[in-house]
Design an enzyme around this catalytic site. Structure first.
Site, PDB file in Angstrom:
ATOM      1  N   GLU A   1       0.928  -1.283  -0.043  1.00  0.00           N
ATOM      2  CA  GLU A   1      -0.041   0.052  -0.038  1.00  0.00           C
ATOM      3  C   GLU A   1       0.888   1.290   0.053  1.00  0.00           C
ATOM      4  OE1 GLU A   1      -1.271   1.852   3.328  1.00  0.00           O
ATOM      5  OE2 GLU A   1      -0.995   0.294   4.654  1.00  0.00           O
TER       6      GLU A   1
ATOM      7  N   LYS B   1      -5.061  10.769   0.820  1.00  0.00           N
ATOM      8  CA  LYS B   1      -5.387   9.683   1.519  1.00  0.00           C
ATOM      9  C   LYS B   1      -6.606   8.999   0.870  1.00  0.00           C
ATOM     10  CE  LYS B   1      -5.871   7.491   5.914  1.00  0.00           C
ATOM     11  NZ  LYS B   1      -5.829   7.780   7.422  1.00  0.00           N
TER      12      LYS B   1
ATOM     13  N   ASP C   1     -15.695   6.298  15.022  1.00  0.00           N
ATOM     14  CA  ASP C   1     -14.717   6.424  13.947  1.00  0.00           C
ATOM     15  C   ASP C   1     -14.217   4.653  13.895  1.00  0.00           C
ATOM     16  OD1 ASP C   1     -12.359   6.638  12.533  1.00  0.00           O
ATOM     17  OD2 ASP C   1     -11.582   8.176  13.764  1.00  0.00           O
TER      18      ASP C   1
ATOM     19  N   SER D   1     -12.350   2.389  11.223  1.00  0.00           N
ATOM     20  CA  SER D   1     -11.799   2.209   9.797  1.00  0.00           C
ATOM     21  C   SER D   1     -12.476   1.687   8.902  1.00  0.00           C
ATOM     22  CB  SER D   1     -10.122   1.627  10.009  1.00  0.00           C
ATOM     23  OG  SER D   1      -9.404   1.391   8.454  1.00  0.00           O
TER      24      SER D   1
ATOM     25  N   ASP E   1     -11.092   0.023   6.682  1.00  0.00           N
ATOM     26  CA  ASP E   1     -10.472  -1.128   6.459  1.00  0.00           C
ATOM     27  C   ASP E   1     -11.239  -2.442   6.755  1.00  0.00           C
ATOM     28  OD1 ASP E   1      -8.152   0.286   5.682  1.00  0.00           O
ATOM     29  OD2 ASP E   1      -7.006  -0.190   7.325  1.00  0.00           O
TER      30      ASP E   1
ATOM     31  N   LYS F   1      -3.269  -1.215  14.555  1.00  0.00           N
ATOM     32  CA  LYS F   1      -2.327  -0.206  15.222  1.00  0.00           C
ATOM     33  C   LYS F   1      -2.708  -0.248  16.651  1.00  0.00           C
ATOM     34  CE  LYS F   1      -2.347   2.404  11.550  1.00  0.00           C
ATOM     35  NZ  LYS F   1      -2.312   1.512  10.484  1.00  0.00           N
TER      36      LYS F   1
HETATM   37  N1  PSU Z   1       0.342   0.561   8.481  1.00  0.00           N
HETATM   38  C1  PSU Z   1       1.488   1.375   8.950  1.00  0.00           C
HETATM   39  N2  PSU Z   1       1.375   2.795   8.736  1.00  0.00           N
HETATM   40  C2  PSU Z   1       0.137   3.098   8.225  1.00  0.00           C
HETATM   41  C3  PSU Z   1      -0.911   2.434   7.668  1.00  0.00           C
HETATM   42  C4  PSU Z   1      -0.631   1.164   7.979  1.00  0.00           C
HETATM   43  O1  PSU Z   1       2.506   0.963   9.386  1.00  0.00           O
HETATM   44  O2  PSU Z   1       0.043   4.560   8.017  1.00  0.00           O
HETATM   45  C5  PSU Z   1      -2.198   2.975   7.090  1.00  0.00           C
HETATM   46  C6  PSU Z   1      -2.817   1.840   6.359  1.00  0.00           C
HETATM   47  O3  PSU Z   1      -3.096   2.649   5.152  1.00  0.00           O
HETATM   48  C7  PSU Z   1      -4.279   1.855   6.959  1.00  0.00           C
HETATM   49  C8  PSU Z   1      -4.606   3.394   7.536  1.00  0.00           C
HETATM   50  O4  PSU Z   1      -5.503   1.484   5.898  1.00  0.00           O
HETATM   51  O5  PSU Z   1      -3.176   3.569   8.295  1.00  0.00           O
HETATM   52  C9  PSU Z   1      -5.917   3.177   8.421  1.00  0.00           C
HETATM   53  O6  PSU Z   1      -6.183   4.680   8.481  1.00  0.00           O
HETATM   54  P1  PSU Z   1      -7.700   5.005   8.921  1.00  0.00           P
HETATM   55  O7  PSU Z   1      -7.460   4.605  10.501  1.00  0.00           O
HETATM   56  O8  PSU Z   1      -7.844   6.378   8.831  1.00  0.00           O
HETATM   57  O9  PSU Z   1      -8.803   4.187   8.489  1.00  0.00           O
HETATM   58 MN    MN Z   2     -11.158   6.795  10.570  1.00  0.00          MN
END
Ligand code: PSU
Ligand code: MN
Length: 307
Positions: free
Chosen positions: A24, A85, A137, A139, A141, A158
């Protein structure tokens, strides 16, 4: 409309059933600091090649969703401070507008599956945020993985997230989760999030067998292959917890929300750990790319997609 481009090297590998690993670009553009991000993106592609697979870093270039950025395109995504993004829902907007964009786990998974790539490596998945009860919130994903047939190698979700709630959501959404040589769900910067897993695989071949079984059963959800950072390489857990508490307080104070939350917390960690979290993050990405390439090879030997 030329919305999707699969460059010849990737297309040829896919047509021949040779191993390909999708990578990604949001972690490059928004997760890692410039200019190291470009070096990491190149290194990760080199690792995939070393392991005998073809890397396909995904991103949107001038309105074309590209599954396999070339080096100049990788540099363009890594060095522009303005690159948006893009989650899965943003893809048609970026394509129609002729925009560039970095793809998250969600949008990379969608494009990889569309191209016929089964293996995908990232750092950590997005998930349910702490305080999601108020902020809603979560994701994209997660929902995307529930309906996208890819296998994602990651170090769990994370640790800035509500990990327990994220695991519950993955269960509800029917996403298959397996530990690689562990029955503990990893915590991204930490080897163990404190949550158990029901299933583990011990080899790339076993992981490939799970993918083959998903296909044989006609299931179209993703497989999350959780690959922890070795304990001796993890971020110091006490430091991690302190930095996270301060980061969450700062997030509230500055009123940051939406897609800024994840990049903000990752940057906070880097600054508050004097770069230690960056080392760990980069190592996670390397490890996951290596494992994804090995699984892609095993999967290819299994008769990728033909079984
Ligand atoms: N893994 C990492 N660093 C990142 C991400 C993943 O080590 O920045 C990114 C991925 O693209 C994941 C995104 O989809 O963080 C999640 O963002 P959000 O919480 O806004 O959906
Ligand atoms: Mn989000």
């Amino acid at each position: 409309m030329n919305a999707l481009r699969i460059p010849p090297e990737v297309a040829a590998a896919l047509a021949a059933g040779r191993p390909v690993v999708a990578l990604e670009s949001t972690l490059v553009a928004h997760g890692l600091p410039r200019p190291e991000n470009l070096a990491v993106a190149r290194e990760v592609e080199a690792i995939v090649r070393e392991e005998g697979a073809v890397p396909a870093t995904v991103g949107v270039i001038g309105g074309v969703a590209t599954v396999g950025l070339d080096d100049a395109e990788l540099e363009r995504i890594a060095s522009s401070p303005e690159v948006p993004k893009l989650s899965a829902r943003d893809l048609p907007l970026a394509v129609a507008a002729g925009s560039d964009g970095a793809t998250t786990v969600a949008s990379t998974a969608v494009l990889a599956a569309r191209a016929g790539i089964r293996l995908f490596a990232t750092g950590g998945l997005g998930g349910v945020h702490r305080e999601a009860r108020e902020s809603w919130d979560e994701s994209a994903d997660l929902l995307t993985l529930s309906r996208t047939p890819v296998a994602v190698v990651c170090a769990g979700v994370k640790s800035i997230l509500d990990v327990a709630a994220t695991l519950e959501r993955l269960e509800t959404l029917g996403v298959t989760v397996v530990g690689f040589r562990t029955r503990r769900f990893p915590g991204f910067y930490l080897s163990d999030s404190g949550h158990p897993l029901d299933w583990a695989v011990d080899s790339p071949e076993q992981a490939a067998a799970v993918i083959a079984a998903q296909q044989a059963l006609g299931q179209s959800a993703a497989l999350v292959i959780a690959n922890p950072i070795p304990p001796e390489r993890q971020l110091d857990p006490a430091l991690h917890d302190r930095v996270l508490t301060a980061g969450l307080a700062e997030l509230r104070r500055q009123g940051i929300h939406g897609k800024e939350v994840t990049p903000f917390l990752l940057a906070h960690f880097r600054q508050a750990t004097a770069g230690a979290s960056l080392q760990v993050n980069v190592e996670i990405i390397r490890n996951n790319a290596r494992l994804a390439a090995r699984i892609a090879r095993a999967w290819s030997e299994h008769g990728a997609g033909r079984g």
